[in-house]
Design a protein around this motif. Sequence first.
Motif, mmCIF file in Angstrom:
data_model
loop_
_atom_site.group_PDB
_atom_site.id
_atom_site.type_symbol
_atom_site.label_atom_id
_atom_site.label_comp_id
_atom_site.label_asym_id
_atom_site.label_seq_id
_atom_site.Cartn_x
_atom_site.Cartn_y
_atom_site.Cartn_z
ATOM 1 N N PHE A 155 0.831 -1.193 0.000
ATOM 2 C CA PHE A 155 0.000 0.000 0.000
ATOM 3 C C PHE A 155 0.872 1.252 0.000
ATOM 4 N N CYS A 189 -3.758 2.550 -3.358
ATOM 5 C CA CYS A 189 -4.367 1.387 -3.993
ATOM 6 C C CYS A 189 -4.085 1.443 -5.491
ATOM 7 N N THR A 217 -5.096 -4.026 -6.605
ATOM 8 C CA THR A 217 -5.439 -4.147 -5.186
ATOM 9 C C THR A 217 -6.806 -4.827 -5.077
ATOM 10 N N VAL A 273 -7.588 -5.054 1.140
ATOM 11 C CA VAL A 273 -8.043 -3.914 1.940
ATOM 12 C C VAL A 273 -8.615 -4.387 3.268
#
Length: 355
Positions: free
Chosen positions: A16, A337, A341, A346
Amino acid sequence: MDSSRRIAAPAPSVSFVSDNWSGAHPEVFEALIAANGGQAPSYGGDAWTTRFREVAKRVFGENAEAFPVFNGTGANVLALQAALPRWGAVICARSAHIAADETGAPEKAAGIKLLPVETPDGKLTPELVDREAWGWGDIHRAQPGIVSIAQVTEFGTCYTVEELRALADHAHERGMLLHLDGSRLPNAAAHLEVSLAALTAEVGVDLLSLGGTKHGLLGAEAVIAFRPEVVAGMEFLRKIDLQLASKMRFVSAQLLALYDGDLWRRSAAHANAMASRLAAGIEELIAQGTLPGLEIMFPVESNAVFATVPPEAAARAQQRFVCGAWAPVPNLYRFMCAFDTSAEDVDALLATLSG
C-alpha cells in the motif's frame, strides 16, 4: 538458460506504499506480444506510434500532439523545457512531484527555476499563484512562465473542472501557460466522472504529462502538447532529454492498450473504489474509538488515503504489508491502492490495523 543463473522471484508482497508497486496489466502484455511480431521502423516511424497520435487527438482534441516517453520525470522535464525560455520559471505547489520528488531534475536537467508555494491540500488557486506571479521584466528574477499543477495532487485531492478552468484563465491572463502533471489523471477523471479532455484541453491546459506506469504499463508515459509553438522543438528536446525510444512501438503499444478504449477508466475506477473501501473501514474504526489518534487527513478523492495511525497499529500493519510513513508529519501514512489491489487486501489491512 542455466538454472543456477535464474533470478528467484520474491514472495508476493501486498503493498500500500505506492501504485508503482503494481504489476503490468495483462491487457498490456497482450498488446506488447502483438507488437512484437516482425520488424517495424524505429524512433516513432511505426504504425503503433502513428495510431497513438491519432488516439490522442480523439481523446484530447484535434490540437493534441503526442510524444511517448519512458517515465514521468522525463515527461515533466521535457514538457516544461519545451515551453520555457532559459530564463523562465515554474510556479508550483511545494508538495508537487516536480519540487519534492524528482531530485531537482527540472532545475538540474532542464535549467528551470521552480517557484514553490505552500498549499493546504496540494492544490493551487489563482490567489496562491499570485504569491509568485510577479517580477516580469526584472532582470534579477527568473520570469514566471508556467503554472504547473498535479491532477491528482500529491495529497490525493482532485481539482474540479471549474478550479482547473479558473487556473488556466488566470495563468493565460498573465501570459503564462498551464502544465498538468497527469501521472494519476485517470483516477481524477474516474472520480469526477468526466472525460480526460474535460480535465485538460477543454479547460485550457497547454501541456500534459500523461501517466501510464501507475495504471499498469511497464514503463511508458507521454507528453501531450496543445500549442504549436511548444510542439516545434519537442522532437529535438526528447532526444536531448534521453526520452526518445528507438523501438518506440513497444512504448506506444502500451499507451494504446491503456487509452484506445476504456482500460484507463476501468483500472482507475477500481483503484479508487479500493481506496474508498479502505477509507470507509478506517472511519468505522474511528467511530469505534478503539484506536485513539487514527484520523483521515485529506478528502479521499482518488486512489490514496492519508491517515494518521497510532504507532502500535502501524507496527502491526508493517509486519504484514508494505506501507510507509509520509514524512515529516508524525504518524502520517499514505495508503495507495492500484488496479490490482483486491477487496481482500483492503479488508486484511483493516483487520490488522484494528488488532
